[in-house]
Write a protein that holds these residues in place. Structure first.
Motif, short mmCIF file in Angstrom:
data_model
loop_
_atom_site.label_atom_id
_atom_site.label_comp_id
_atom_site.label_asym_id
_atom_site.label_seq_id
_atom_site.Cartn_x
_atom_site.Cartn_y
_atom_site.Cartn_z
N MET A 168 0.85 -1.19 0.00
CA MET A 168 0.00 0.00 0.00
C MET A 168 0.89 1.24 0.00
O MET A 168 1.73 1.40 0.88
CB MET A 168 -0.88 0.02 1.25
N PRO A 169 0.71 2.17 -0.95
CA PRO A 169 1.52 3.37 -0.97
C PRO A 169 1.33 4.16 0.31
O PRO A 169 0.27 4.16 0.91
CB PRO A 169 0.96 4.14 -2.19
N SER A 170 2.39 4.89 0.71
CA SER A 170 2.30 5.61 1.97
C SER A 170 1.18 6.63 1.97
O SER A 170 0.51 6.83 2.98
CB SER A 170 3.64 6.30 2.26
N SER A 171 0.93 7.33 0.84
CA SER A 171 -0.13 8.32 0.79
C SER A 171 -1.49 7.69 1.05
O SER A 171 -2.35 8.27 1.70
CB SER A 171 -0.14 9.04 -0.56
N ARG A 172 -1.68 6.49 0.55
CA ARG A 172 -2.94 5.78 0.79
C ARG A 172 -3.06 5.40 2.26
O ARG A 172 -4.12 5.55 2.87
CB ARG A 172 -3.01 4.53 -0.10
N LEU A 173 -1.97 4.92 2.84
CA LEU A 173 -2.00 4.53 4.25
C LEU A 173 -2.29 5.74 5.13
O LEU A 173 -3.05 5.63 6.10
CB LEU A 173 -0.66 3.90 4.63
N VAL A 174 -1.70 6.87 4.82
CA VAL A 174 -1.94 8.09 5.60
C VAL A 174 -3.43 8.44 5.55
O VAL A 174 -4.03 8.82 6.56
CB VAL A 174 -1.08 9.25 5.07
N THR A 175 -4.04 8.33 4.37
CA THR A 175 -5.46 8.63 4.23
C THR A 175 -6.31 7.66 5.05
O THR A 175 -7.25 8.06 5.72
CB THR A 175 -5.88 8.56 2.75
N VAL A 176 -5.97 6.38 5.00
CA VAL A 176 -6.71 5.37 5.75
C VAL A 176 -6.61 5.64 7.25
O VAL A 176 -7.61 5.59 7.98
CB VAL A 176 -6.19 3.96 5.42
N LEU A 177 -5.40 5.94 7.73
CA LEU A 177 -5.21 6.20 9.15
C LEU A 177 -6.00 7.43 9.59
O LEU A 177 -6.61 7.44 10.66
CB LEU A 177 -3.72 6.40 9.46
N GLY A 178 -6.00 8.46 8.76
CA GLY A 178 -6.78 9.65 9.08
C GLY A 178 -8.26 9.36 9.16
O GLY A 178 -8.97 9.87 10.04
N THR A 179 -8.73 8.53 8.24
CA THR A 179 -10.14 8.15 8.25
C THR A 179 -10.49 7.36 9.50
O THR A 179 -11.57 7.55 10.09
CB THR A 179 -10.47 7.31 7.00
N VAL A 180 -9.59 6.48 9.93
CA VAL A 180 -9.83 5.69 11.14
C VAL A 180 -9.96 6.60 12.36
O VAL A 180 -10.87 6.45 13.17
CB VAL A 180 -8.69 4.66 11.35
N VAL A 181 -9.05 7.56 12.49
CA VAL A 181 -9.10 8.47 13.63
C VAL A 181 -10.40 9.27 13.61
O VAL A 181 -11.09 9.40 14.64
CB VAL A 181 -7.88 9.43 13.62
N ARG A 182 -10.79 9.79 12.44
CA ARG A 182 -12.03 10.57 12.36
C ARG A 182 -13.24 9.71 12.68
O ARG A 182 -14.14 10.13 13.40
CB ARG A 182 -12.18 11.18 10.95
N GLY A 212 -5.29 13.75 6.28
CA GLY A 212 -4.24 13.09 5.52
C GLY A 212 -3.11 14.03 5.12
O GLY A 212 -2.25 13.67 4.32
N ASP A 213 -3.10 15.24 5.69
CA ASP A 213 -2.04 16.20 5.38
C ASP A 213 -0.76 15.89 6.13
O ASP A 213 0.31 16.41 5.79
CB ASP A 213 -2.48 17.62 5.73
N ARG A 214 -0.84 15.08 7.17
CA ARG A 214 0.33 14.75 7.98
C ARG A 214 0.43 13.24 8.13
O ARG A 214 -0.56 12.58 8.42
CB ARG A 214 0.24 15.40 9.36
N SER A 215 1.63 12.72 7.95
CA SER A 215 1.87 11.31 8.19
C SER A 215 2.15 11.13 9.68
O SER A 215 3.22 11.53 10.15
CB SER A 215 3.06 10.82 7.35
N PRO A 216 1.22 10.57 10.43
CA PRO A 216 1.38 10.52 11.89
C PRO A 216 2.38 9.44 12.30
O PRO A 216 2.48 8.39 11.68
CB PRO A 216 -0.02 10.18 12.39
N SER A 217 3.11 9.70 13.37
CA SER A 217 4.00 8.69 13.93
C SER A 217 3.16 7.65 14.66
O SER A 217 1.99 7.89 15.00
CB SER A 217 4.98 9.33 14.91
N VAL A 218 3.75 6.48 14.91
CA VAL A 218 3.04 5.46 15.67
C VAL A 218 2.68 5.99 17.05
O VAL A 218 1.60 5.75 17.58
CB VAL A 218 3.89 4.18 15.78
#
Length: 236
Positions: free
Chosen positions: A1-15, A45-51
């Motif tokens: 999974m490209p990093s940009s896609r993962l960042v979007t998915v993680l942002g969606t999960v948090v929201r 998805g503007d920021r790639s969050p750390s773990v």
């Protein structure tokens, strides 16, 4: 999974987790000990969050991060498969279409996109009820939104609120109302429609063939459904 896609998915999960707990971004930021701007950037998805940051946000909501590997869009295929196994009446009920249609009353509209596809039997996920509304009825629609205590989707903050309701105002045509989330396609004239009936209610919908031509997202969902059907027929 490209990093940009993962960042979007993680942002969606948090929201999604935040909204499920009826928290604002400001409230989550306070609980997690970070700034609201930080929460907004993660969700958009503007920021790639750390773990560490993800764990901090999720821990504040009583949740935790887990990691798994699966085929691309496997969750979407699973949702389509689950919907295909449900009675159509249950799918309509889960999508909240009847609640929105009932409140629309005599306001001229046509059901479009995924909502129209679902009403014509397609097992597609519907996250908001999609309707076509004429610009000539904009004032009536705005009053309907006001009466329904609507909040407009704010793309900057990735949450509902802080924007004027009128469709003429800049912003995405997506609102959260007491009847459910509603996405409107404002048009000069309502699209050609057919009438479908389920139970005691009739619905005016965009024909399925037109949905596939005019709505790329719905067309992709329908394509995925047909591919699943074809795969099942080959394996049987």
């Amino acid at each position: 999974m490209p990093s940009s896609r993962l960042v979007t998915v993680l942002g969606t999960v948090v929201r999604r987790e935040r909204e499920a707990r009826q928290l604002t971004q400001r409230e989550l930021a306070r609980l997690a000990g970070v700034s609201q701007a930080m929460v907004a950037r993660v969700e958009s998805g503007d920021r790639s969050p750390s773990v560490e940051l993800l764990e901090q946000l999720l821990d504040a909501m009583g949740a935790q991060l887990t990691v798994a590997v699966e085929p691309l869009d496997a969750d979407l295929d699973a949702r389509i498969g689950a919907l295909a196994g449900q009675p159509l009446a249950d799918r309509i009920d889960q999508a909240g279409i009847d609640a929105v249609v009932a409140r629309l009353g005599d306001l001229p509209h046509v059901l479009a996109g995924g909502s129209a596809a679902l009403l014509q039997g397609a097992p597609v996920p519907v996250t908001e009820v999609e309707i076509a509304i004429r610009w000539a009825d904009s004032a009536r629609f705005t009053q309907w939104l006001t009466d329904g205590y609507a909040q407009r989707w704010n793309a900057q903050w990735r949450e509902f609120g802080y924007l004027r309701l009128e469709p003429e105002e800049p912003g995405e045509h997506l609102w959260r109302t007491v009847a459910g989330d509603v996405r409107a396609r404002m048009c000069d004239e309502l699209p050609e429609a057919i009438e479908v009936r389920h139970g005691e209610r009739s619905y005016r919908v965009v024909p399925l063939v037109a949905v596939e031509i005019t709505d790329p997202r719905a067309a992709d969902l329908l394509r995925r459904h047909r591919q699943r059907q074809a795969g099942g027929e080959r394996s049987s």
